[in-house]
Structures are given as structure tokens and as C-alpha cells.
Design a protein around this motif. Structure first.
Motif, PDB file in Angstrom:
ATOM      1  N   UNK A  19       0.841  -1.203   0.000  1.00 29.62           N
ATOM      2  CA  UNK A  19       0.000   0.000   0.000  1.00 29.62           C
ATOM      3  C   UNK A  19       0.870   1.243   0.000  1.00 29.62           C
ATOM      4  N   UNK A  20       0.407   2.361  -0.527  1.00 32.68           N
ATOM      5  CA  UNK A  20      -0.861   2.514  -1.221  1.00 32.68           C
ATOM      6  C   UNK A  20      -0.834   1.754  -2.548  1.00 32.68           C
ATOM      7  N   UNK A  21      -2.024   1.497  -3.113  1.00 33.07           N
ATOM      8  CA  UNK A  21      -2.053   0.775  -4.387  1.00 33.07           C
ATOM      9  C   UNK A  21      -1.449   1.615  -5.506  1.00 33.07           C
ATOM     10  N   UNK A  22      -1.086   0.984  -6.610  1.00 29.60           N
ATOM     11  CA  UNK A  22      -0.617   1.766  -7.760  1.00 29.60           C
ATOM     12  C   UNK A  22      -1.692   2.770  -8.187  1.00 29.60           C
ATOM     13  N   UNK A  59       2.076   8.468   7.133  1.00 29.27           N
ATOM     14  CA  UNK A  59       1.853   8.409   8.583  1.00 29.27           C
ATOM     15  C   UNK A  59       0.706   7.456   8.922  1.00 29.27           C
ATOM     16  N   UNK A  60      -0.383   7.533   8.158  1.00 29.65           N
ATOM     17  CA  UNK A  60      -1.544   6.680   8.417  1.00 29.65           C
ATOM     18  C   UNK A  60      -1.195   5.201   8.195  1.00 29.65           C
ATOM     19  N   UNK A  61      -0.468   4.907   7.126  1.00 26.19           N
ATOM     20  CA  UNK A  61      -0.086   3.519   6.870  1.00 26.19           C
ATOM     21  C   UNK A  61       0.849   2.989   7.947  1.00 26.19           C
ATOM     22  N   UNK A  62       1.782   3.810   8.377  1.00 15.74           N
ATOM     23  CA  UNK A  62       2.689   3.388   9.459  1.00 15.74           C
ATOM     24  C   UNK A  62       1.900   3.108  10.746  1.00 15.74           C
ATOM     25  N   UNK A  63       0.934   3.970  11.045  1.00 11.48           N
ATOM     26  CA  UNK A  63       0.119   3.782  12.241  1.00 11.48           C
ATOM     27  C   UNK A  63      -0.683   2.486  12.130  1.00 11.48           C
ATOM     28  N   UNK A  64      -1.282   2.238  10.953  1.00 12.29           N
ATOM     29  CA  UNK A  64      -2.064   1.023  10.761  1.00 12.29           C
ATOM     30  C   UNK A  64      -1.205  -0.229  10.930  1.00 12.29           C
ATOM     31  N   UNK A  65       0.015  -0.199  10.386  1.00  9.94           N
ATOM     32  CA  UNK A  65       0.913  -1.353  10.529  1.00  9.94           C
ATOM     33  C   UNK A  65       1.191  -1.666  11.998  1.00  9.94           C
ATOM     34  N   UNK A  66       1.341  -0.636  12.783  1.00  9.11           N
ATOM     35  CA  UNK A  66       1.645  -0.819  14.205  1.00  9.11           C
ATOM     36  C   UNK A  66       0.424  -1.158  15.058  1.00  9.11           C
ATOM     37  N   UNK A  67      -0.735  -0.707  14.633  1.00  8.79           N
ATOM     38  CA  UNK A  67      -1.897  -0.754  15.519  1.00  8.79           C
ATOM     39  C   UNK A  67      -3.086  -1.578  15.028  1.00  8.79           C
ATOM     40  N   UNK A  68      -2.988  -2.174  13.845  1.00  6.09           N
ATOM     41  CA  UNK A  68      -4.130  -2.919  13.315  1.00  6.09           C
ATOM     42  C   UNK A  68      -3.637  -4.249  12.763  1.00  6.09           C
ATOM     43  N   UNK A  70      -4.835  -6.408  10.751  1.00 12.53           N
ATOM     44  CA  UNK A  70      -5.015  -6.659   9.316  1.00 12.53           C
ATOM     45  C   UNK A  70      -3.963  -5.973   8.446  1.00 12.53           C
ATOM     46  N   UNK A  71      -3.234  -5.025   8.989  1.00 15.06           N
ATOM     47  CA  UNK A  71      -2.229  -4.284   8.220  1.00 15.06           C
ATOM     48  C   UNK A  71      -0.800  -4.630   8.626  1.00 15.06           C
ATOM     49  N   UNK A  72      -0.647  -5.501   9.577  1.00 14.37           N
ATOM     50  CA  UNK A  72       0.668  -5.818  10.138  1.00 14.37           C
ATOM     51  C   UNK A  72       1.668  -6.298   9.076  1.00 14.37           C
TER      52      UNK A  72
END
Length: 147
Positions: A19-22, A59-68, A70-72
Motif C-alpha cells: 500500500x498505497x495501491x498503484x 503516517x496513516x499507513x505506518x500507524x495502521x501497521x503498528x496498531x491494526x 489486518x495491516x501488520x
């Protein structure tokens, strides 16, 4: 100027590990239609909620990786993110010329104002629509909250 988002339920065409997608994939799920007496300008785009601020997405993607959960396991693609323009929406834009900013089907017989929207400042943004099987099974209270 005023903005409206109309959402339709669509099956997920593809799951992404990166992510993000192409950028070219965005046209499969998102489109922007401008209508009114004049084509949108770069200044108009700056007033809309359709621009991508790369640092905020990162920033949002980094946060999702750490906190969700499904995005790990996703990979954050700086290469894809760099293809998103910052001063122009990242999807196809259609323009339809009309004589007014009002939508005839949505205008009251007693509405005598010349146009809708704002001439300066941020563009107002309204999201319309709920769809899907889950909406059919919601209680009246949940439907009211969702709307």
C-alpha cells in the motif's frame, strides 16, 4: 463550490500486500465528476478534499501497521506513493458543463437562491449513501445513527 461523495458497495476486486495501491488501480474504484458553469482549476482542486498529502498517507499507513492486525504484514510502497500528485486528484476527472451549480432533481420548487456552495474557503463535503447486505439487517436505531 460544494462536494458530495456517493458510495456504492462493490466487491473487493483485489487484496493488496503493498500500500498505497498503484495509482492506475484507483480508477477502478474511484472517479470524480465536476459539474457547473466552469471547468475546475488548480485553485479549485486545492479547495476540495480530493488531494493526497503523501506525508499524511505515509503516517496513516505506518500507524495502521503498528496498531491494526489486518495491516501488520503489508509493505508500504514509497514508489507507489510518489506517483500520487499533490496538487491534482490522483484519479480520472470528468467535467460536465451546466448552467448552475444546483442539481435540478434535488432543488425545491421554493428554492430561489441562484447557486449553492461557497465561493471562498474550504469546499463543503457531504457523503451520501449506505449500501450492502449488513444495512438491511440493521435495527432502525443503528440505521439512523449510520445515516
Amino acid at each position: 463550490m460544494q462536494a458530495n461523495a456517493i458510495c456504492f458497495e462493490a466487491p473487493v476486486a483485489q487484496l493488496y500486500n503493498k500500500l498505497p495501491p498503484p495509482r492506475e488501480d484507483l480508477d477502478d474504484v474511484l472517479a470524480i465528476l465536476f459539474r457547473g458553469p466552469a471547468k475546475p482549476t488548480e485553485l479549485d482542486f486545492r479547495r476540495t478534499p480530493f488531494l493526497v498529502r503523501r506525508n499524511k498517507v505515509l503516517e496513516a499507513l505506518r500507524w495502521l501497521k503498528l496498531n491494526h492486525d489486518d495491516y501488520m504484514d503489508i509493505e508500504i510502497s514509497a514508489q507507489n506513493l510518489e506517483t500520487y500528485p499533490e496538487n491534482y486528484p490522483p484519479v480520472t476527472i470528468e467535467y460536465r458543463q451546466t448552467d448552475t451549480s444546483k442539481i435540478p432533481e434535488g432543488t425545491s420548487l421554493h428554492d430561489m437562491d441562484a447557486d449553492m456552495g461557497t465561493e471562498e474557503g474550504e469546499c463543503s463535503f457531504v457523503v451520501h449513501g449506505l449500501s450492502g447486505e449488513r444495512f438491511d439487517t440493521m435495527s432502525g436505531t443503528l440505521k439512523a445513527k449510520a445515516l
